[in-house]
Design a protein around this motif. Structure first.
Motif, PDB file in Angstrom:
ATOM      1  N   VAL A   1       6.986  -8.649  24.482  1.00 59.89           N
ATOM      2  CA  VAL A   1       5.970  -9.516  23.849  1.00 59.89           C
ATOM      3  C   VAL A   1       4.847  -8.630  23.334  1.00 59.89           C
ATOM      4  CG1 VAL A   1       4.212 -11.289  24.245  1.00 59.89           C
ATOM      5  CG2 VAL A   1       6.507 -11.584  25.191  1.00 59.89           C
ATOM      6  N   THR A   2       4.488  -8.849  22.066  1.00 53.32           N
ATOM      7  CA  THR A   2       3.367  -8.086  21.476  1.00 53.32           C
ATOM      8  C   THR A   2       2.334  -9.058  20.893  1.00 53.32           C
ATOM      9  OG1 THR A   2       4.508  -7.983  19.351  1.00 53.32           O
ATOM     10  CG2 THR A   2       4.821  -6.116  20.848  1.00 53.32           C
ATOM     11  N   ILE A   3       1.171  -8.514  20.592  1.00 52.17           N
ATOM     12  CA  ILE A   3       0.138  -9.316  19.905  1.00 52.17           C
ATOM     13  C   ILE A   3       0.243  -9.011  18.414  1.00 52.17           C
ATOM     14  CG2 ILE A   3      -2.337  -9.710  19.617  1.00 52.17           C
ATOM     15  CD1 ILE A   3      -2.648  -8.834  22.576  1.00 52.17           C
ATOM     16  N   GLU A   4       0.437 -10.046  17.622  1.00 52.69           N
ATOM     17  CA  GLU A   4       0.647  -9.882  16.181  1.00 52.69           C
ATOM     18  C   GLU A   4      -0.352 -10.753  15.395  1.00 52.69           C
ATOM     19  OE1 GLU A   4       2.756  -7.712  14.912  1.00 52.69           O
ATOM     20  OE2 GLU A   4       3.567  -7.159  16.887  1.00 52.69           O
ATOM     21  N   PRO A   5      -0.481 -10.465  14.095  1.00 50.18           N
ATOM     22  CA  PRO A   5      -1.328 -11.348  13.277  1.00 50.18           C
ATOM     23  C   PRO A   5      -0.777 -12.782  13.297  1.00 50.18           C
ATOM     24  CG  PRO A   5      -0.778  -9.346  12.082  1.00 50.18           C
ATOM     25  CD  PRO A   5       0.063  -9.348  13.324  1.00 50.18           C
ATOM     26  N   ALA A   6      -1.680 -13.765  13.138  1.00 45.74           N
ATOM     27  CA  ALA A   6      -1.262 -15.178  13.157  1.00 45.74           C
ATOM     28  C   ALA A   6      -0.096 -15.387  12.197  1.00 45.74           C
ATOM     29  CB  ALA A   6      -2.443 -16.064  12.753  1.00 45.74           C
ATOM     30  N   GLY A   7       0.931 -16.114  12.659  1.00 43.30           N
ATOM     31  CA  GLY A   7       2.110 -16.334  11.837  1.00 43.30           C
ATOM     32  C   GLY A   7       3.253 -15.401  12.165  1.00 43.30           C
TER      33      GLY A   7
ATOM     34  N   PRO B   1      -4.178 -13.725  28.375  1.00 42.77           N
ATOM     35  CA  PRO B   1      -5.479 -13.929  27.728  1.00 42.77           C
ATOM     36  C   PRO B   1      -5.345 -14.791  26.463  1.00 42.77           C
ATOM     37  CG  PRO B   1      -5.058 -11.599  28.167  1.00 42.77           C
ATOM     38  CD  PRO B   1      -3.763 -12.323  28.390  1.00 42.77           C
ATOM     39  N   GLN B   2      -6.360 -15.629  26.234  1.00 42.83           N
ATOM     40  CA  GLN B   2      -6.391 -16.405  24.979  1.00 42.83           C
ATOM     41  C   GLN B   2      -6.652 -15.449  23.817  1.00 42.83           C
ATOM     42  OE1 GLN B   2      -5.759 -19.409  24.186  1.00 42.83           O
ATOM     43  NE2 GLN B   2      -5.659 -20.499  26.144  1.00 42.83           N
ATOM     44  N   LEU B   3      -6.094 -15.757  22.681  1.00 41.04           N
ATOM     45  CA  LEU B   3      -6.303 -14.932  21.496  1.00 41.04           C
ATOM     46  C   LEU B   3      -7.158 -15.694  20.480  1.00 41.04           C
ATOM     47  CD1 LEU B   3      -2.619 -13.690  20.982  1.00 41.04           C
ATOM     48  CD2 LEU B   3      -4.497 -12.442  22.045  1.00 41.04           C
TER      49      LEU B   3
ATOM     50  N   GLU C   1      -8.135 -16.989  16.571  1.00 41.29           N
ATOM     51  CA  GLU C   1      -7.266 -17.700  15.620  1.00 41.29           C
ATOM     52  C   GLU C   1      -6.464 -16.784  14.704  1.00 41.29           C
ATOM     53  OE1 GLU C   1      -7.973 -21.117  17.282  1.00 41.29           O
ATOM     54  OE2 GLU C   1      -6.773 -21.066  15.434  1.00 41.29           O
ATOM     55  N   THR C   2      -6.892 -15.518  14.612  1.00 43.80           N
ATOM     56  CA  THR C   2      -6.218 -14.603  13.670  1.00 43.80           C
ATOM     57  C   THR C   2      -5.008 -13.925  14.307  1.00 43.80           C
ATOM     58  OG1 THR C   2      -7.591 -12.730  14.323  1.00 43.80           O
ATOM     59  CG2 THR C   2      -8.409 -14.118  12.511  1.00 43.80           C
ATOM     60  N   LYS C   3      -4.759 -14.183  15.626  1.00 44.49           N
ATOM     61  CA  LYS C   3      -3.671 -13.480  16.328  1.00 44.49           C
ATOM     62  C   LYS C   3      -2.753 -14.454  17.043  1.00 44.49           C
ATOM     63  CE  LYS C   3      -6.491  -9.363  17.002  1.00 44.49           C
ATOM     64  NZ  LYS C   3      -7.327  -8.619  17.955  1.00 44.49           N
ATOM     65  N   THR C   4      -1.556 -13.958  17.393  1.00 41.29           N
ATOM     66  CA  THR C   4      -0.584 -14.755  18.150  1.00 41.29           C
ATOM     67  C   THR C   4       0.271 -13.821  19.013  1.00 41.29           C
ATOM     68  OG1 THR C   4       1.162 -16.396  17.921  1.00 41.29           O
ATOM     69  CG2 THR C   4       1.185 -14.634  16.327  1.00 41.29           C
ATOM     70  N   TYR C   5       0.880 -14.395  20.036  1.00 41.26           N
ATOM     71  CA  TYR C   5       1.866 -13.625  20.816  1.00 41.26           C
ATOM     72  C   TYR C   5       3.220 -13.800  20.137  1.00 41.26           C
ATOM     73  CZ  TYR C   5      -1.538 -13.146  24.606  1.00 41.26           C
ATOM     74  OH  TYR C   5      -2.654 -12.834  25.348  1.00 41.26           O
ATOM     75  N   GLN C   6       3.982 -12.707  20.080  1.00 47.07           N
ATOM     76  CA  GLN C   6       5.321 -12.786  19.472  1.00 47.07           C
ATOM     77  C   GLN C   6       6.349 -12.191  20.447  1.00 47.07           C
ATOM     78  OE1 GLN C   6       5.516 -11.418  15.438  1.00 47.07           O
ATOM     79  NE2 GLN C   6       7.617 -12.151  15.151  1.00 47.07           N
ATOM     80  N   ILE C   7       7.495 -12.898  20.597  1.00 47.34           N
ATOM     81  CA  ILE C   7       8.562 -12.479  21.513  1.00 47.34           C
ATOM     82  C   ILE C   7       9.617 -11.730  20.702  1.00 47.34           C
ATOM     83  CG2 ILE C   7      10.270 -13.274  23.198  1.00 47.34           C
ATOM     84  CD1 ILE C   7       8.600 -15.901  23.329  1.00 47.34           C
TER      85      ILE C   7
ATOM     86  N   ARG D   1       1.227 -19.482  21.739  1.00 43.91           N
ATOM     87  CA  ARG D   1      -0.157 -19.290  22.196  1.00 43.91           C
ATOM     88  C   ARG D   1      -0.266 -19.897  23.584  1.00 43.91           C
ATOM     89  NH1 ARG D   1      -3.664 -17.882  18.341  1.00 43.91           N
ATOM     90  NH2 ARG D   1      -5.421 -18.552  19.601  1.00 43.91           N
ATOM     91  N   PRO D   2      -1.069 -19.315  24.471  1.00 41.15           N
ATOM     92  CA  PRO D   2      -1.222 -19.862  25.823  1.00 41.15           C
ATOM     93  C   PRO D   2      -1.793 -21.282  25.771  1.00 41.15           C
ATOM     94  CG  PRO D   2      -2.221 -17.689  25.651  1.00 41.15           C
ATOM     95  CD  PRO D   2      -1.901 -18.140  24.265  1.00 41.15           C
ATOM     96  N   GLU D   3      -1.398 -22.133  26.694  1.00 45.71           N
ATOM     97  CA  GLU D   3      -1.963 -23.478  26.798  1.00 45.71           C
ATOM     98  C   GLU D   3      -3.402 -23.389  27.275  1.00 45.71           C
ATOM     99  OE1 GLU D   3       1.571 -25.836  25.908  1.00 45.71           O
ATOM    100  OE2 GLU D   3      -0.555 -26.266  25.977  1.00 45.71           O
TER     101      GLU D   3
END
Lengths: 181, 245
Positions: free
Chosen positions: B224-230, B172-174, B176-182, B198-200
């Motif tokens: 992989v988790t969803i984290e705050p942007a950055g 899923p697209q996130l 702007e305040t979130k990002t995927y983190q490995i 971020r997904p293409e």
């Protein structure tokens, strides 16, 4: 002709140069004041109109085009218009006795021949003086008081045809002298 | 026009030149002048004479106070003049041309920057694709399934060359305040960040290559988790998936 130095002064005035403006004032204020005093016959009014004329120069210097003629007649044309407008606004004319007595008006002639320009206006000055008093009177009223021929006829209480004849004769004579000069 | 018809107009020219002709005669003469070159020449001479009459008066020195008064009036006028844009047509045209040129330059720079970004994105996609292709063709690469409630895909693990590749479908697209983190997970169940992504926009799958700083053999899995942007130092958000090596 407007000399190169004066053209530069006018350009500087157009750009808002106060010193250039004051230099032009020093050069020509006496001519402007002389004309406005002649038209208005009142030193206070002449002073105000001289001031208005130079303020117009300050704001409109850009409109002067050297290729169309010398600067001084351009400035004096503005002064004449402002003075005649003021005359109409005040709804007053100078006393006829002032107009009739040229010595009251022309009494401050400087010493002869200091510059070429002075020589030029001196020729016309004496040309006007050489006119018959009746002719000079109509020229004065027409040119320096902004009156039409009908108004002159009314003021002088004479037939319109007589005014026309005198004015035409005076102008023809002035033209002859001016062309010779 | 005969000489007799012409004469009354000619007689009126001197008065006309100095503005002394009455209104009715002025209109008639003005009309006549339009079609009569000789009268126009005559008028030009009288007008020049009239102009000279302006200068025929003797000068009179105005009171000295007038100069000072004008000077003080100028100070006020000067302020107004400085605030007024008094441009000539050529200055105005030059100004407009400059503004247009600047706008075009800005537009060109923006376009170029956008193209450069797009080119970099495509290069990255190509490099990632080539890496994935090479890993798939390498005999030692392990292929592990990603299968969570929300996403599916594959994890390619090359322990010899120390590379991990993620190919995840339908991420899923996130906002702007979130990002995927490995996260790489070590045997002590500690997490070490391995990057954010971020997904293409234009693809249904997302590919991400990890080049761990430590040997991948030090780790036992990837999450992989969803984290705050950055990104975060440690996982704080929702888990998307986890794969054990």
């Amino acid at each position: 002709m407007t000399d190169a130095n004066e053209s530069k002064l006018i350009e500087r005035v157009a750009r808002g140069d106060e010193r250039a403006f004051l230099e032009l004032y020093d050069r020509h204020a006496s001519r402007v004041y002389g004309l406005t005093l002649r038209i208005l016959g009142d030193p206070m009014l002449a002073e105000e109109v001289t001031q208005d004329t130079f303020l117009k120069l300050w704001s409109r210097a850009r409109q002067y085009l050297a290729e169309r003629g010398p600067f001084l007649p351009w400035l004096l044309t503005i002064a004449r218009r402002v003075a005649l407008d003021r005359l109409r606004l005040e709804s007053r004319r100078p006393l006829l006795s002032d107009v009739n007595d040229p010595e009251n008006v022309w009494h401050t002639v400087p010493d002869p021949g200091s510059t070429a320009e002075e020589s030029r206006w001196r020729t016309l000055y004496f040309a006007v003086l050489s006119l018959h008093p009746d002719q000079r009177k109509v020229i004065e009223l027409a040119y320096y008081q902004g009156m039409s021929q009908s108004e002159i006829a009314e003021v002088l209480n004479m037939p319109l045809g007589t005014v026309k004849t005198r004015l035409r004769a005076a102008m023809e004579k002035l033209r002859e002298i001016w062309k010779e000069g | 026009m005969t000489r007799d018809e012409h004469a009354p107009f000619l007689e009126n020219i001197p008065a006309y030149a100095i503005g002394a002709l009455d209104a009715d005669e002025t209109a008639a003469l003005a009309s006549h002048l339009e079609g009569c070159a000789s009268c126009r020449t005559e008028l030009a001479e009288y007008r020049a004479l009239g102009e000279s009459l302006l200068t025929a008066l003797p000068p009179r020195q105005p009171p000295a106070a007038l100069r000072k008064r004008l000077q003080s009036r100028l100070l006020g006028a000067q302020k107004t003049k400085r605030l007024t844009f008094n441009w000539s047509f050529s200055q105005l045209a030059t100004g407009i041309a400059l503004v247009v040129l600047l706008a075009m330059s800005f537009y060109s720079i923006t376009q170029m920057r956008s193209l450069q970004l797009e080119q970099a994105r495509l290069n990255r996609q190509i490099r990632t694709g080539q890496t994935v292709m090479s890993m798939l063709s390498y005999p030692a690469t392990e292929r592990l399934a990603i299968n969570s409630e929300s996403v599916v895909g594959s994890l390619l693990l090359d322990r010899e060359r120390n590379i991990v590749a993620l190919i995840v479908w339908n991420m899923p697209q996130l906002d702007e305040t979130k990002t995927y983190q490995i996260w790489l997970i070590n045997p002590q169940d500690e997490r070490v960040s391995a990057g954010i992504f971020r997904p293409e926009d234009d693809r249904v799958y997302t590919t991400y290559i990890v080049f761990p700083e430590q040997s991948v053999t030090d780790f036992v899995g990837v999450g992989v988790t969803i984290e705050p942007a950055g990104g975060s130092d440690q996982p704080t958000g929702e888990r998307v998936f986890k794969v054990d090596f």
